[in-house]
Design an enzyme around this catalytic site. Structure first.
Site, PDB file in Angstrom:
ATOM      1  N   HIS A 124    -139.017  -4.604 -20.989  1.00 19.81           N
ATOM      2  CA  HIS A 124    -138.318  -5.868 -21.774  1.00 19.81           C
ATOM      3  C   HIS A 124    -139.853  -6.408 -20.644  1.00 19.81           C
ATOM      4  O   HIS A 124    -140.636  -5.772 -20.202  1.00 19.81           O
ATOM      5  CB  HIS A 124    -137.303  -6.344 -19.959  1.00 19.81           C
ATOM      6  CG  HIS A 124    -137.281  -8.062 -20.132  1.00 19.81           C
ATOM      7  ND1 HIS A 124    -136.885  -8.695 -21.125  1.00 19.81           N
ATOM      8  CD2 HIS A 124    -137.690  -7.985 -19.002  1.00 19.81           C
ATOM      9  CE1 HIS A 124    -137.607  -9.502 -20.801  1.00 19.81           C
ATOM     10  NE2 HIS A 124    -137.444  -9.212 -19.283  1.00 19.81           N
TER      11      HIS A 124
ATOM     12  N   CYS B 266    -132.264 -11.165 -18.761  1.00 20.64           N
ATOM     13  CA  CYS B 266    -133.133 -10.235 -18.332  1.00 20.64           C
ATOM     14  C   CYS B 266    -132.286  -9.389 -19.322  1.00 20.64           C
ATOM     15  O   CYS B 266    -132.631  -8.703 -20.647  1.00 20.64           O
ATOM     16  CB  CYS B 266    -134.232  -9.806 -17.954  1.00 20.64           C
ATOM     17  SG  CYS B 266    -135.366 -11.319 -18.380  1.00 20.64           S
TER      18      CYS B 266
ATOM     19  N   ASN C  93    -141.891 -13.948 -21.561  1.00 27.05           N
ATOM     20  CA  ASN C  93    -141.014 -13.524 -21.361  1.00 27.05           C
ATOM     21  C   ASN C  93    -140.099 -14.017 -21.965  1.00 27.05           C
ATOM     22  O   ASN C  93    -139.666 -15.538 -21.762  1.00 27.05           O
ATOM     23  CB  ASN C  93    -140.711 -13.583 -19.839  1.00 27.05           C
ATOM     24  CG  ASN C  93    -139.787 -12.664 -19.108  1.00 27.05           C
ATOM     25  OD1 ASN C  93    -138.711 -12.912 -20.165  1.00 27.05           O
ATOM     26  ND2 ASN C  93    -139.193 -12.803 -18.031  1.00 27.05           N
TER      27      ASN C  93
END
Ligand code: ACO
Length: 333
Positions: A260, A112, A290
């Site tokens: 994020h 990520c 996500n």
């Protein structure tokens, strides 16, 4: 001095929308549980036959066009992904074939944090004079790599598919101010197994993937959610402050904070801890889940399209992910 300017942005998600209600048909979960814990309402999954490089190409072409360039004007491609199209070569090579030419390309795997790590690489390439125009892509197809049963529900409900891209260009105009002002990168490998997919892996013998590994579901992600959460809300503010210091920017002067998109609760926690007003943040995990390395560039592309980032805007970006890895950057648009 050469500055590194972001001149184009793009994003793409597949058409297929999968709502929390749809997931209720596959596993023992509920729309309420998912919304409450993560803020996520839906995500997009690839259609049968749709490839990571399809997503990457769509986002990349948009970013290149937005920069007013043709694909053959790009000098280098850096593609961040944890869900590559093949074991090797990287997804970047399939993308490069589609864009044409012989420019160097490679995948960068920092989960990520992959986009911000790639941004750091692109910035260095441009500032050192090695390349003038670097295409940075974040691309993930998670839907084919998660356990969509009750056993895998803690991870599966969080992830979606998507791609985001930017173009970073060299600028030596003495009157110009646009620049990637700072990029700070960190990692703590001792927590690698707190969030990981262990197979296929070259440590397994006699082959990297076996029937047994598949039966044990070791080719699916495993996560200690609370542990990840705790570290994310500690590391993100640290990195954010460090990137602001390095850029010489005061927090109130930042126009937009982009985090994020793992979990709305993480982002609200970080924003509260740093006293960032809600109008200076934006989130899209409600619609996309996500998308790991694609999340931040997707957020940037939406913010640009909707006018929340304009020439001169100061934008701060921060991410945390598997590895553990975490990073932050400050950009003057
Ligand atoms: N639906 C319904 N119930 C569920 C689900 C689900 N999808 N998943 C877990 N549960 C259950 C658990 O089994 C548990 O039940 P029990 O109490 O009977 O044992 C209960 O819900 C609570 O589970 P917890 O894991 O304690 O839930 P928590 O409040 O910690 O929330 C979450 C889980 C949302 C995953 C949270 O820990 C989190 O957000 N962690 C961070 C995730 C993250 O940021 N990951 C990513 C970075 S990603 C990257 O780098 C690739």
């Amino acid at each position: 001095m050469i500055r590194a300017k972001i001149t184009g942005t793009g994003m793409y998600v597949p058409d297929r929308v999968v709502t929390n209600k749809d997931l209720e048909q596959l596993m023992d979960t509920s729309d309420e549980w998912i919304r409450q814990r993560s803020g996520i309402e839906q995500r997009h999954y690839v259609e049968p036959g749709q490839l990571p490089s399809d997503l990457a190409e769509a986002a990349a072409r948009q970013a290149i066009e937005d920069a007013g360039l043709e694909p053959d004007q790009i000098d280098c491609i850096v593609l961040a992904t944890l869900s590559p199209e093949a074991e090797f070569p990287g997804t970047s090579f399939f993308l490069q074939e589609r864009l044409g030419g012989h420019v160097p390309c490679f995948d960068l795997k920092a989960q990520c944090s992959g986009f911000l790590y790639s941004l750091g690489v692109a910035r260095s390439f441009v500032k050192s004079g090695q390349y003038k125009r670097v295409l940075v892509v974040g691309c993930e197809v998670h839907s084919t790599g998660i356990d969509l049963t009750t056993e895998g529900r803690d991870v599966a409900v969080l992830f979606g598919d998507g791609a985001g891209a930017i173009v970073v260009e060299a600028d030596d105009d003495p009157d110009g101010r646009s620049d990637i002002l700072s990029v700070v990168l960190h990692a703590e490998g001792k927590y690698a197994k707190k969030l990981w997919i262990e197979a296929p892996g070259s440590g397994f013998q006699p082959t990297r993937i076996t029937q047994e590994l598949i039966e044990e579901k070791r080719h699916f992600p495993r996560m200690q959610g609370k542990f990840v959460f705790k570290h994310a809300v500690t590391r993100m503010p640290e990195a954010l402050r460090e990137a602001l210091d390095e850029a010489g920017i005061k927090q109130p002067d930042v126009d937009l904070f982009l985090f994020h998109q793992a979990n709305l609760r993480i982002n609200e926690f970080v924003a509260n801890a740093m006293e960032i007003p809600p109008e200076k943040t934006r989130n899209n995990m409600q619609r996309y889940g996500n998308c790991s390395a694609a999340s931040i560039p997707m957020l940037i592309a939406e913010a640009r399209r909707e006018g929340s980032i304009e020439p001169g805007s100061i934008v701060s970006m921060t991410g945390f992910g598997s590895g553990f890895s975490w990073a932050s950057a400050v950009v003057r648009w």
